[in-house]
Design a protein around this motif. Structure first.
Motif, short mmCIF file in Angstrom:
data_model
loop_
_atom_site.label_atom_id
_atom_site.label_comp_id
_atom_site.label_asym_id
_atom_site.label_seq_id
_atom_site.Cartn_x
_atom_site.Cartn_y
_atom_site.Cartn_z
N ARG A 8 -48.87 -99.54 13.87
CA ARG A 8 -49.21 -98.60 14.94
C ARG A 8 -48.75 -97.18 14.62
NH1 ARG A 8 -50.27 -95.19 17.50
NH2 ARG A 8 -50.63 -94.93 19.74
N LEU A 46 -50.74 -94.53 12.70
CA LEU A 46 -51.79 -93.80 13.39
C LEU A 46 -51.26 -92.59 14.16
CD1 LEU A 46 -53.83 -96.81 14.83
CD2 LEU A 46 -54.22 -95.56 12.71
N GLU A 66 -57.08 -86.69 21.20
CA GLU A 66 -56.45 -87.46 20.14
C GLU A 66 -55.84 -88.74 20.70
OE1 GLU A 66 -53.38 -86.28 16.70
OE2 GLU A 66 -52.42 -86.68 18.64
N ARG A 98 -58.61 -91.27 21.32
CA ARG A 98 -59.20 -91.75 20.07
C ARG A 98 -58.27 -92.72 19.35
NH1 ARG A 98 -58.40 -90.23 15.04
NH2 ARG A 98 -57.30 -88.32 15.64
N ILE A 99 -56.99 -92.36 19.23
CA ILE A 99 -56.06 -93.20 18.48
C ILE A 99 -55.74 -94.49 19.23
CG2 ILE A 99 -53.69 -93.33 17.61
CD1 ILE A 99 -53.99 -90.46 16.68
N ALA A 133 -57.73 -96.09 21.21
CA ALA A 133 -58.89 -96.96 21.03
C ALA A 133 -58.94 -97.53 19.62
CB ALA A 133 -60.17 -96.18 21.33
N GLU A 134 -58.62 -96.70 18.63
CA GLU A 134 -58.64 -97.17 17.24
C GLU A 134 -57.59 -98.25 17.01
OE1 GLU A 134 -59.61 -97.14 13.04
OE2 GLU A 134 -60.66 -96.75 14.94
N SER A 135 -56.40 -98.08 17.60
CA SER A 135 -55.33 -99.07 17.39
C SER A 135 -55.74 -100.44 17.94
CB SER A 135 -54.03 -98.59 18.04
OG SER A 135 -54.11 -98.61 19.46
N ARG A 140 -58.97 -101.39 18.30
CA ARG A 140 -60.13 -101.83 17.52
C ARG A 140 -59.71 -102.53 16.24
NH1 ARG A 140 -63.23 -100.62 13.33
NH2 ARG A 140 -61.93 -98.86 12.71
N ILE A 141 -58.69 -101.99 15.54
CA ILE A 141 -58.27 -102.57 14.26
C ILE A 141 -57.18 -103.64 14.43
CG2 ILE A 141 -58.93 -100.49 13.02
CD1 ILE A 141 -55.99 -99.73 12.80
#
Length: 204
Positions: free
Chosen positions: A134, A137, A164, A167-168, A170-172, A174-175
């Protein structure tokens, strides 16, 4: 640092603009214990609230400063604008580096979660497993747990912008690096505040 204090100052409308210097002087007075680390005016969340983070090298220093704060008619130099005050004593998660002043914002998110009974150790384990992925990111400023009141955790994240943050986060998800598996130990009682550093804050 051995422990932290997170103070929430509820104030009259518009008080934050004139509270900064008074707050700084209270926290850096010759008789004060500990260090002023950060202070933020709420922008999203409970409004008309100033959050103050202080750090202490010992339980004795934290207790002495708590008594100094409670014993004055002018806590944080803001007595004339205060409508409420809460003081939480927090301990850092295991292996959590001490907070040092710096420019990491310009916005900070302060999140708290009440834990289910018995959830503290599983939370430590879940965070230890998930944090390396985490924090690749975005930066985590501090993760703590409360030693008074309901069992809960409090963590602070600095962000360059709200965009930001979205976005981050959501990305955390997603992956698959966040949230930790220990999130099952959280109750529905959660709180998030977006704070803007006051001009006297060592964290900006």
């Amino acid at each position: 640092m051995e422990r932290y204090e997170l103070a929430a100052l509820s104030t009259t409308m518009g008080a934050a603009a004139k509270a900064g210097a008074r707050l700084r002087d209270f926290c850096t007075a010759s008789e004060a214990r500990g260090r002023l680390l950060g202070c933020w005016n709420s922008d999203i969340g409970d409004l008309n609230r100033i959050t103050v983070l202080r750090g202490f090298d010992s339980a004795e220093d934290a207790a002495a400063e708590r008594m100094r704060t409670l014993s004055t008619t002018d806590p944080f130099g803001c007595g004339e604008v205060l409508t409420g005050l809460s003081l939480d004593t927090l301990l850092p998660f295991p292996d959590m580096p001490a907070v040092e002043p710096g420019s990491f914002g310009p916005i900070y998110e302060i999140r708290s979660y009440v834990l289910k009974t018995g959830g503290l150790l599983p939370t430590f384990e879940g965070w230890a497993e998930a944090l390396p992925g985490r924090t690749k990111l975005s930066k985590l400023l501090l993760a703590t747990y409360a030693v008074d009141g309901p069992p809960r955790i409090v963590h602070i994240w600095p962000w360059a912008s709200l965009e930001e943050r979205s976005r981050i986060r959501a990305e955390s998800v997603r992956i698959g690096v966040w949230p930790p598996k220990s999130a099952v130990w959280l109750t529905p009682t959660m709180d998030s505040t977006i704070g803007i550093p006051l001009d006297v804050s060592p964290l900006t």
